[in-house]
Design a protein around this motif. Structure first.
Motif, PDB file in Angstrom:
ATOM      1  N   GLY A 109      -1.472  10.242  -7.998  1.00 36.63           N
ATOM      2  CA  GLY A 109      -2.156  10.948  -9.077  1.00 36.63           C
ATOM      3  C   GLY A 109      -2.906  12.192  -8.640  1.00 36.63           C
ATOM      4  N   ARG A 110      -2.691  12.632  -7.394  1.00 35.93           N
ATOM      5  CA  ARG A 110      -3.403  13.803  -6.871  1.00 35.93           C
ATOM      6  C   ARG A 110      -2.436  14.819  -6.275  1.00 35.93           C
ATOM      7  N   ARG A 111      -2.855  16.065  -6.291  1.00 31.52           N
ATOM      8  CA  ARG A 111      -2.114  17.142  -5.640  1.00 31.52           C
ATOM      9  C   ARG A 111      -2.678  17.338  -4.237  1.00 31.52           C
ATOM     10  N   TRP A 112      -1.784  17.450  -3.276  1.00 32.81           N
ATOM     11  CA  TRP A 112      -2.164  17.579  -1.869  1.00 32.81           C
ATOM     12  C   TRP A 112      -1.536  18.833  -1.286  1.00 32.81           C
ATOM     13  N   ARG A 113      -2.312  19.597  -0.535  1.00 31.00           N
ATOM     14  CA  ARG A 113      -1.804  20.722   0.243  1.00 31.00           C
ATOM     15  C   ARG A 113      -1.646  20.263   1.684  1.00 31.00           C
ATOM     16  N   VAL A 114      -0.575  20.656   2.327  1.00 27.90           N
ATOM     17  CA  VAL A 114      -0.398  20.360   3.743  1.00 27.90           C
ATOM     18  C   VAL A 114      -1.281  21.331   4.509  1.00 27.90           C
ATOM     19  N   THR A 115      -2.226  20.779   5.285  1.00 23.46           N
ATOM     20  CA  THR A 115      -3.248  21.612   5.922  1.00 23.46           C
ATOM     21  C   THR A 115      -3.194  21.559   7.451  1.00 23.46           C
ATOM     22  N   ASP A 116      -2.027  21.245   7.992  1.00 22.28           N
ATOM     23  CA  ASP A 116      -1.798  21.354   9.433  1.00 22.28           C
ATOM     24  C   ASP A 116      -0.319  21.625   9.647  1.00 22.28           C
ATOM     25  N   MET A 117       0.110  21.666  10.896  1.00 25.06           N
ATOM     26  CA  MET A 117       1.525  21.864  11.192  1.00 25.06           C
ATOM     27  C   MET A 117       2.214  20.504  11.178  1.00 25.06           C
ATOM     28  N   PRO A 118       3.115  20.244  10.220  1.00 23.96           N
ATOM     29  CA  PRO A 118       3.801  18.955  10.153  1.00 23.96           C
ATOM     30  C   PRO A 118       4.619  18.663  11.408  1.00 23.96           C
ATOM     31  N   THR A 119       4.686  17.378  11.754  1.00 21.39           N
ATOM     32  CA  THR A 119       5.468  16.900  12.889  1.00 21.39           C
ATOM     33  C   THR A 119       6.642  16.099  12.355  1.00 21.39           C
ATOM     34  N   ARG A 120       7.839  16.451  12.793  1.00 19.79           N
ATOM     35  CA  ARG A 120       9.033  15.712  12.357  1.00 19.79           C
ATOM     36  C   ARG A 120       9.049  14.349  13.030  1.00 19.79           C
ATOM     37  N   LEU A 121       9.293  13.310  12.259  1.00 25.24           N
ATOM     38  CA  LEU A 121       9.424  11.940  12.773  1.00 25.24           C
ATOM     39  C   LEU A 121      10.907  11.599  12.798  1.00 25.24           C
ATOM     40  N   ARG A 122      11.371  11.175  13.934  1.00 24.98           N
ATOM     41  CA  ARG A 122      12.790  10.865  14.114  1.00 24.98           C
ATOM     42  C   ARG A 122      13.101   9.433  13.688  1.00 24.98           C
ATOM     43  N   ASP A 123      14.358   9.119  13.658  1.00 23.52           N
ATOM     44  CA  ASP A 123      14.873   7.824  13.234  1.00 23.52           C
ATOM     45  C   ASP A 123      14.214   6.659  13.961  1.00 23.52           C
ATOM     46  N   SER A 124      13.954   6.780  15.239  1.00 27.33           N
ATOM     47  CA  SER A 124      13.461   5.650  16.029  1.00 27.33           C
ATOM     48  C   SER A 124      12.104   5.139  15.550  1.00 27.33           C
ATOM     49  N   ILE A 125      11.269   6.000  14.992  1.00 28.71           N
ATOM     50  CA  ILE A 125       9.939   5.578  14.535  1.00 28.71           C
ATOM     51  C   ILE A 125      10.033   4.627  13.338  1.00 28.71           C
ATOM     52  N   TRP A 126      11.093   4.721  12.574  1.00 27.86           N
ATOM     53  CA  TRP A 126      11.218   3.925  11.352  1.00 27.86           C
ATOM     54  C   TRP A 126      11.886   2.584  11.598  1.00 27.86           C
ATOM     55  N   ARG A 127      12.589   2.407  12.676  1.00 28.29           N
ATOM     56  CA  ARG A 127      13.357   1.171  12.889  1.00 28.29           C
ATOM     57  C   ARG A 127      12.494  -0.080  12.867  1.00 28.29           C
ATOM     58  N   ALA A 128      11.310  -0.005  13.440  1.00 28.37           N
ATOM     59  CA  ALA A 128      10.464  -1.197  13.520  1.00 28.37           C
ATOM     60  C   ALA A 128       9.973  -1.629  12.150  1.00 28.37           C
ATOM     61  N   GLY A 129       9.758  -0.691  11.243  1.00 23.72           N
ATOM     62  CA  GLY A 129       9.154  -1.053   9.975  1.00 23.72           C
ATOM     63  C   GLY A 129      10.041  -0.922   8.767  1.00 23.72           C
ATOM     64  N   SER A 130      11.327  -0.680   8.967  1.00 19.86           N
ATOM     65  CA  SER A 130      12.178  -0.464   7.800  1.00 19.86           C
ATOM     66  C   SER A 130      13.365  -1.402   7.828  1.00 19.86           C
ATOM     67  N   SER A 131      13.782  -1.788   6.650  1.00 16.14           N
ATOM     68  CA  SER A 131      15.009  -2.563   6.565  1.00 16.14           C
ATOM     69  C   SER A 131      16.150  -1.569   6.447  1.00 16.14           C
ATOM     70  N   GLY A 132      17.209  -1.817   7.114  1.00 16.30           N
ATOM     71  CA  GLY A 132      18.330  -0.900   7.058  1.00 16.30           C
ATOM     72  C   GLY A 132      18.378   0.054   8.234  1.00 16.30           C
ATOM     73  N   GLY A 133      17.223   0.586   8.647  1.00 11.52           N
ATOM     74  CA  GLY A 133      17.133   1.348   9.875  1.00 11.52           C
ATOM     75  C   GLY A 133      17.738   2.724   9.904  1.00 11.52           C
ATOM     76  N   GLY A 134      18.990   2.857  10.265  1.00  9.74           N
ATOM     77  CA  GLY A 134      19.589   4.117  10.647  1.00  9.74           C
ATOM     78  C   GLY A 134      19.535   5.233   9.625  1.00  9.74           C
ATOM     79  N   GLY A 135      19.427   6.446  10.141  1.00  8.28           N
ATOM     80  CA  GLY A 135      19.522   7.629   9.318  1.00  8.28           C
ATOM     81  C   GLY A 135      18.232   8.093   8.664  1.00  8.28           C
ATOM     82  N   LEU A 136      17.125   7.390   8.864  1.00 11.86           N
ATOM     83  CA  LEU A 136      15.877   7.818   8.240  1.00 11.86           C
ATOM     84  C   LEU A 136      15.220   8.910   9.071  1.00 11.86           C
ATOM     85  N   TYR A 137      14.599   9.851   8.367  1.00 13.25           N
ATOM     86  CA  TYR A 137      13.766  10.824   9.053  1.00 13.25           C
ATOM     87  C   TYR A 137      12.584  11.140   8.164  1.00 13.25           C
TER      88      TYR A 137
END
Length: 86
Positions: A26-54
């Protein structure tokens, strides 16, 4: 810093393929730093299905000046907030 476990849809606007702003909880957010890309490996532990997420990790600041760090990921059809850190 405390982590909040969430998995809600989010509207994310990208500029040159990098997050710039979003609408979430319900709120508008501005990105106020330099975003960091998260690769597939970070999601494997907490996601069902795993592959291909970024995703991205970035600080978002709302109109009242409140800031959080968000981990967002791209699902099949839309973006989701996976974690929000206060």
């Amino acid at each position: 810093m405390s982590a909040v476990e969430v998995e809600h849809e989010v509207t994310l606007w990208l500029v040159d393929d990098i997050p710039a702003r979003m609408f979430y909880a319900g709120r508008r957010w501005r990105v106020t730093d330099m975003p960091t890309r998260l690769r597939d490996s970070i999601w494997r532990a907490g996601s069902s299905g795993g592959g291909g997420l970024y995703g991205w990790r970035f600080q978002g600041t709302d109109e009242a000046g409140e800031s959080y760090v968000f981990d967002v990921y791209r699902g099949e059809d839309d973006w989701h907030v996976h974690h929000a850190y206060a």
